[in-house]
Design an enzyme around this catalytic site. Structure first.
Site, PDB file in Angstrom:
ATOM      1  N   ALA A  35       0.780  -1.401   0.032  1.00  0.00           N
ATOM      2  CA  ALA A  35      -0.029   0.212  -0.050  1.00  0.00           C
ATOM      3  C   ALA A  35       0.822   1.298   0.091  1.00  0.00           C
ATOM      4  O   ALA A  35       0.369   2.263   0.209  1.00  0.00           O
ATOM      5  CB  ALA A  35      -0.952  -0.010   1.070  1.00  0.00           C
ATOM      6  N   ASN A  43       3.039  -4.747   7.375  1.00  0.00           N
ATOM      7  CA  ASN A  43       3.922  -5.148   6.277  1.00  0.00           C
ATOM      8  C   ASN A  43       4.607  -4.266   5.348  1.00  0.00           C
ATOM      9  O   ASN A  43       5.593  -4.417   4.712  1.00  0.00           O
ATOM     10  CB  ASN A  43       2.865  -6.111   5.551  1.00  0.00           C
ATOM     11  N   HIS A  66      -0.629   6.080   4.897  1.00  0.00           N
ATOM     12  CA  HIS A  66       0.952   5.827   5.051  1.00  0.00           C
ATOM     13  C   HIS A  66       1.742   6.776   4.461  1.00  0.00           C
ATOM     14  O   HIS A  66       1.851   7.081   3.294  1.00  0.00           O
ATOM     15  CB  HIS A  66       1.271   4.395   4.006  1.00  0.00           C
TER      16      HIS A  66
END
Length: 258
Positions: free
Chosen positions: A115, A181, A211
């Protein structure tokens, strides 16, 4: 291209359903425990049976333990292995095992960006001179339920954005296998697990997963922020994560060169 998939949860099912529209890619086998009642591809009952279908690429979508259990066998079996559970590589022993297998066998270990954007730029910056990498992950309280965050902060009582953990990428990836992750991918592309700094935030106003990372060095600076909606079936996972796998599969098949 023949591919096989390990895991038929939210990510595995999403990937398989989207690949069915592409006639140049065949999903030849799926291994999942427990086996699903309905699966859009042929089911097998073991990794050995999966490898017997001769896939060129195996896509792991089943979590950290699945990568520990099956990763080495897949690579030594000659297939490339595309990893969704990148955070499992924060375990130094597993990382070295898979690296050795890839160095001595026909299969390769493939790491998607997940992502997070800017992974390619970060890899280039590492070659040019990279001094620091700092990551921030912001998610709604529901995305942190069922994780160690429940013991660090009262999720139900949070009214404003709050940081509940600051650590290195190794600790974040190992303690939050369903949420972090991306920090493992960041560490592998950049300065490594210990030198990649991580901040995890719970934000009751968040309407997706955000993010961000900042990298600095002799090359200059990189700053990226991505806000992704989540998978309807799993608020811990940004929808870009499975699409990153799909992109990597199509790139491996030679359909995308960017």
């Amino acid at each position: 291209m023949r591919i096989a998939v390990i895991g038929y949860g939210a990510i595995g099912r999403f990937v398989i359903e989207h690949l069915h529209a592409d006639p140049s890619i065949e999903v030849c086998a799926v291994f999942s425990v427990p086996q699903p009642a309905n699966c859009a591809a042929p089911l097998v009952d073991s990794i050995e049976a999966l490898l017997s279908k001769k896939p060129e690429l195996v896509v792991e979508c089943a979590g950290h333990q699945a990568l520990r259990d099956a990763g080495e066998a897949v690579i030594r079996g000659g297939a490339d292995l595309l990893v969704a559970s990148v955070g499992a590589l924060a375990d130094p022993a597993l990382e070295q095992t898979l690296r050795r297998a890839a160095a001595n066998a026909g299969g390769r270990l493939l790491i998607p960006g997940g992502a997070l954007g800017g992974i390619d730029a970060l890899s280039a910056a590492r070659e040019a001179g990279l001094d620091s990498v700092e990551y921030s992950g912001r998610k709604a309280p529901s995305a942190w339920k069922g994780t160690p965050a429940e013991n660090m902060i009262a999720l139900a009582s949070v009214t404003t954005a709050q940081t509940f953990l600051e650590c290195d990428a190794r600790m974040a990836a190992l303690r939050f296998p369903q949420n972090a992750n991306v920090v493992a991918a960041l560490a592998l592309a950049g300065l490594g697990f210990e030198k990649t700094k991580v901040r995890l935030i719970v934000d009751p106003t968040a309407d997706g997963n955000t993010h961000s990372f900042m990298a600095r060095g002799a090359f200059g600076e990189i700053s990226t922020t991505i806000r992704s909606i989540t998978l309807p079936s799993n608020p811990k996972t940004s929808v870009l994560a499975p699409f990153s796998l799909i992109h990597a599969i199509k790139k491996r098949a030679g359909l995308i060169l960017v």
